[in-house]
Structure formats: structure tokens, C-alpha cells
Design an enzyme around this catalytic site. Structure first.
Site, short mmCIF file in Angstrom:
data_model
loop_
_atom_site.label_atom_id
_atom_site.label_comp_id
_atom_site.label_asym_id
_atom_site.label_seq_id
_atom_site.Cartn_x
_atom_site.Cartn_y
_atom_site.Cartn_z
N LYS A 114 31.51 -29.72 21.93
CA LYS A 114 31.48 -28.52 21.08
C LYS A 114 32.58 -28.64 20.04
O LYS A 114 33.72 -28.99 20.37
CB LYS A 114 31.67 -27.28 21.97
CG LYS A 114 31.61 -25.95 21.25
CD LYS A 114 31.72 -24.81 22.26
CE LYS A 114 31.65 -23.44 21.61
NZ LYS A 114 31.67 -22.35 22.61
N SER A 133 28.11 -19.20 22.32
CA SER A 133 28.42 -19.96 21.12
C SER A 133 28.34 -21.47 21.32
O SER A 133 28.46 -22.22 20.35
CB SER A 133 29.83 -19.60 20.65
OG SER A 133 30.82 -20.05 21.57
N SER A 176 29.64 -17.76 26.58
CA SER A 176 29.25 -18.82 25.65
C SER A 176 28.85 -20.14 26.29
O SER A 176 28.39 -21.03 25.59
CB SER A 176 30.39 -19.07 24.65
OG SER A 176 30.50 -17.97 23.77
#
Length: 562
Positions: free
Chosen positions: A203, A275, A299
Site C-alpha cells: 500500500k 483505504s 481499511s
């Protein structure tokens, strides 16, 4: 000599002290500007008492007015002093009430035995979708090379990212270098373990030298952090191969980033949730063997549910956040996202443990595979209306032999508490953005950051005290159980730091995945993953693949290579 304050400084002072609303601020500042020598007056304080929820005497108003005037000078000193994004406050959160106990043993982690000898699949597509523990055996037995596997995933990333919008940067040069090293070591008999030579994605709030770390937000689009995140370093030590930095919603919220909206591989007309949007999409689509995500308030769990991958949010303090974008220091967690529970266990085994650069971290034992028989596990479930555990899920759990215990969660105030804490901490992290007037390219954060400046320190600390109450209530709950299934608990468990795992649990009539979650005791990942793996093997939904024929490019060029 009287100090003359600007309109902007007056607004900043009042906002930071939680006094009044926006309309009142403008009127108050206009009045104060006409009396630069007086500063804030007792009459102004009186007019602001309603928002503070108190009533003061005349003498108290004079004292408060004098203090507010003096506070401006202090606040200006604080705001004029630069503070880096990597500097946390001098406050630490620990999820375990009372003193920390336990030794420094990491525990033993190794792959579960394969039921039968493994042979390389005939097609590259089948190879791309194999779970980590099976790819590891192919690499160890040299039926496939790391370079071959890495090139396969890089090709798939280039081919399918225009449809899924999940890649910020391909790390091709680094990946091939790491893969070549892995092949040399394996050939020489220096096998590092089950992640050796396995391609993964990070990420893009996880820093790696030589590559951008954009945080998904336009103001940081060209940001380069020359630190190496601890999780990236530990995976590198385990021999894993970094093939891409993946998308996240702007500043870790949602799935909208400066490159567009990351798509759900099962339904590209739908966002992948966030996210950890890009990591979930890439793993689900067979573009990497596994990835790392982060969670502050859902997330990891939310995009794992949406994209049909297995996502583990470890206990707060299990995994270092050093080198990762902070959003809320007392809530942020880093965890694996993979195709199955077994893979999450192997990844956690590599990345967990204390790190002096993240003082919230501790070393607690994590063993895999778990040794406790399923029949000894006490599993909580819900009977509450609207939250009841599905009978089909309970039937599977009964067939596994666990002890089912009806429970209730103590999370009545959790949403309000986590809202205050998250907003206050996030607004502090990104205070420079707010004070410099940046509103574009950061998603919906601008209004949240402004609103958070009206939370008082008293309210923030009261929320933290209520958090302590919730932690004690959860501690009492886990005296009766080892873990529980289901529960609308993202706010509660992110506050208390408990580990959760999400895994596929069926499909809707439209063909998109559904999921089931399990939540364990603090540092109880071994029992948590033991049951989750047994449930996953009993259902088999994780073996289904999304329909690649639906991945139509969205007029986006292939991802950038650096």
C-alpha cells in the site's frame, strides 16, 4: 506596545480553543480587529460560553479573556516550529489494560503440511492465483523460479491495471533484482523460508527508498521518503519481492485517489472500498501473491470484504508502523491481505515484533500452525436482532466442534469515541495542510480537519478515558471466550486494538463476494487464525476467481515504472 493580530490569527486561536461557531468567529474577529490593544474581552467570552457548555462569573470571564489573549503568543510559537510527519506525540497507547506482561519470544511459524505433493500448474493464470504457501513449495523445489514468477506478476499488473486502477508505481527494477538474488540463494541451498522469492505489493503509504510514497493524495504525488518501512525491511529479510506500490484513497480514506477510483475485480463498475483499495484489488485479481494494507477504522477489513480476499488486522502493537503514513497514532495498524488464512499467518510471522522506531510495538509469541484442538475453542456469537449470527454460519462452526457462547458487545459509545479520537489525531498529523489552506486533492479530509480544530483537549481526553472503559469491558468479555464471530464492531475493536480477520463466505446474486469476520483476544492471533483456517477450508469460497473478461481498460495508460 500593543500587539496587533491578523484576522487569520484570531480565527486560528478561536478554532484551536473550540470557542464559538464559524459565523460567530467572523463577528468576533471583526470586533477584535477594531480593538487591537485590548485583545479578547470578557464580553466576547460570555458570548462564546454556549459552545463550551459552561456559565462563568464576571471575574472568571476576565481571567479567561486574559488567558486566551496570552495563548495566542504561545500558539504562534508552536505553529511557527516545523514538525515532520514522522514525529508522533509523546503519548503511547497500549491495548492491554494494566502492566504489559509476557516474554520476548517471537514464537515458531512454519507452513502447514501440504496434503499431497504439489506440481506446477499447466497455465500461467493458474500459477498466478496460487496461494503463497503453494508458491513457496514450487519455489523451494525449483519447479518455478522467482524471476519467472515476478515477470508473470509484472505482466499482469501492466495488463490489468488500466481496468482496475490499483497501481501507483511498478517497482520493476527492484523486483527483478530481488528475484534474481532469491533464485541464486535458493539454488545454493540458502532457503530463507516460505516468503523467499514471493512477489508482493505495498500500500502506497509504506515507504521504500528510491520510489515515491504518495499517500494517494495530490499534494504528496511526488513525495519521496528515503526511509525503508520496517515491514518492507522485514519482508525483504524474508526474501519477498516487491513488485508494486498500490493505490489507497487520499490520505487513507476510501478508494478515490489522484489516479481515479480503484475497482473491484468482481465488478469493475464498483469501487474496491478502502483505504487499502489497491492491495485488495491486486491480490483478488491475481496480480501479486500477497500485499500489505493498513487500518485505522476498517481499511483492511472493508476492502477485503468487497474484493473477496482474506485480510488480517493484527493486534495493535503487533506490527511496526515505522516508515508508514500516520493517520491516527493510537489507532493505526499494518496487516497482511492474501488469498487464504494460511498465507496471512506466514506473512504475520515475518513482520510482527517490537521495533525501537515504533515505541508502541511489543514482541509477543505467535505460533503457527496452532496446536489447540478446535473443540477447546470458546467462540462467541450474537443473538441480537439485526446483529444475529447467520444460522448457516453457526451450522458450520458446530460441525467443527467449537463451543458456542452467546455474547453481547459493549460498544454503545464506540462510534462517538473513535470519531473524536480519529479526527483529532488526523487533524494534528495534517495540521500544516489545514493552516496552509490546502483543500483540493485530499478527498473529504479538508472539512474533517477544520471541524476537528473545534474539538477541545478536554473532549479528546474524555474520549480516551471512555476508551479505557471499553477496553476493560472487552477484557471482561474475553474472560468467557477465546474469539467471536461477526458483530458490527469496526469502531469498537479498532479502539480496543483487538485482532480481526475477514474471509470470503459466499456470493451475492450479482456474483460479488460476501464475507465473515472473526475477532480474537489481544495477541490471540494463533487461536483466531486456527479457527478461521478451519472455517475457510470447510467452505472453500476463497478458491473462486473473479471474471477477468470483465476487466475492460478505463482509458488509463499502463502504470508508471520507476
Amino acid at each position: 506596545m500593543a500587539t496587533v493580530w491578523s484576522r487569520r490569527e484570531w480565527l486560528a486561536l478561536l478554532g484551536s480553543l473550540g470557542v464559538g461557531n464559524a459565523v460567530f468567529h467572523r463577528a468576533l474577529v471583526a470586533t477584535a480587529a477594531q480593538m487591537p490593544g485590548e485583545g479578547i474581552t470578557p464580553e466576547m467570552v460570555k458570548n462564546a460560553e454556549w459552545i463550551a457548555g459552561i456559565t462563568l462569573s464576571d471575574s472568571q470571564r476576565r481571567a479567561v479573556a486574559n488567558r486566551l489573549t496570552a495563548s495566542l503568543r504561545q500558539l504562534r510559537q508552536l505553529r511557527d516550529t516545523p514538525v515532520g510527519y514522522d514525529v508522533p506525540p509523546a503519548l503511547l497507547f497500549t491495548p492491554a489494560p494494566g502492566p504489559m506482561t509476557g516474554g520476548m519470544e517471537r514464537g515458531q511459524v512454519q507452513p502447514s503440511p501440504l496434503p499431497e505433493p504439489l506440481r506446477r500448474p499447466k497455465s500461467d493464470t493458474d500459477l498466478a492465483y496460487l496461494p503463497v504457501h503453494q508458491l513457496a513449495e514450487l519455489l523451494r523445489s525449483r519447479q518455478v523460479s522467482s524471476v519467472e514468477l515476478t515477470r508473470l506478476y509484472l505482466e499482469r499488473l501492466r495488463k490489468y491495471d488500466p481496468a482496475l486502477l490499483c497501481v501507483v508505481t511498478l517497482t520493476e527494477e527492484l523486483a527483478l533484482r530481488q528475484a534474481e538474488q532469491a533464485d541464486r540463494e535458493i539454488a545454493a541451498g540458502r532457503y530463507r523460508g516460505p516468503l523467499h522469492g514471493i512477489p508482493w505489493v505495498a500500500k502506497d503509504l509504506i515507504a521504500y527508498p528510491g520510489y515515491r510514497t504518495t499517500w494517494g493524495a495530490e499534494p504528496f504525488r511526488e513525495q519521496r521518503l528515503e526511509q525503508k518501512a520496517t515491514v518492507a525491511a522485514r519482508l525483504e529479510e524474508a526474501g519477498a519481492v516487491l513488485v508494486a506500490k498500490t493505490s489507497l484513497g487520499a490520505l487513507a480514506q476510501g478508494d478515490q485517489w489522484f489516479g481515479g477510483q480503484t475497482r473491484n475485480p468482481w465488478n469493475p463498475k464498483q469501487g474496491s472500498s478502502g483505504s487499502s483499495a489497491g492491495t485488495a484489488a491486486a491480490v483478488a485479481a491475481g496480480l501479486a501473491a500477497f500485499g500489505l494494507g493498513s487500518e485505522t477504522l476498517g481499511s483492511i477489513i472493508s476492502p477485503s470484504i468487497r474484493c473477496g480476499v482474506t485480510g488480517l488486522r493484527p493486534t495493535f502493537g503487533r506490527v511496526s508502523r515505522y516508515g508508514c503514513m500516520p493517520l491516527a497514532w493510537s489507532l493505526d495498524k499494518i496487516g497482511p491481505m492474501a488469498r487464504c488464512v494460511e498465507d496471512c499467518a506466514l506473512i504475520l510471522g515475518a513482520i510482527h515484533g517490537a521495533d525501537p522506531r515504533d515505541p508502541t510495538t511489543v514482541t509477543r509469541p505467535f505460533h503457527w500452525p496452532g496446536k489447540k484442538p478446535l473443540r477447546e475453542l470458546r467462540v462467541g456469537y450474537f443473538e441480537d436482532k439485526g446483529l444475529a449470527t447467520a444460522e448457516a454460519d453457526l451450522k458450520i462452526l458446530r460441525s467443527l466442534g467449537v463451543q458456542l457462547v452467546p455474547i453481547h458487545l459493549p460498544g454503545r459509545l464506540a462510534q462517538a469515541v473513535v470519531g473524536i479520537i480519529l479526527e483529532a489525531e488526523a487533524a494534528t498529523v495534517f495540521d500544516d495542510l489545514t493552516r496552509s489552506g490546502i483543500q483540493q486533492g485530499i478527498g473529504n479530509w479538508a472539512i474533517t480537519f477544520r471541524r476537528a480544530r473545534f474539538h477541545t483537549a478536554v473532549d479528546y481526553l474524555r474520549a480516551q478515558r471512555l476508551r479505557t472503559t471499553l477496553m476493560h469491558q472487552m477484557q471482561q468479555l474475553f474472560e468467557k471466550i477465546d474469539l467471536y464471530v461477526g458483530g458490527n464492531d469496526l469502531a469498537l475493536t479498532n479502539l480496543t486494538g483487538h485482532p480481526s480477520i475477514s474471509l470470503p463466505n459466499g456470493f451475492t446474486s450479482a456474483g460479488t463476494p460476501t464475507a465473515i469476520t472473526f475477532t480474537g483476544s489481544l495477541f490471540g492471533e494463533t487461536d483466531l487464525l486456527t479457527l478461521a483456517q478451519a472455517y475457510q477450508e470447510a467452505t472453500g469460497y476463497h478458491r473462486r476467481r473473479p471474471p477477468e473478461e470483465k476487466w475492460v481498460p478505463l482509458d488509463k495508460p499502463p502504470p508508471e515504472k520507476q
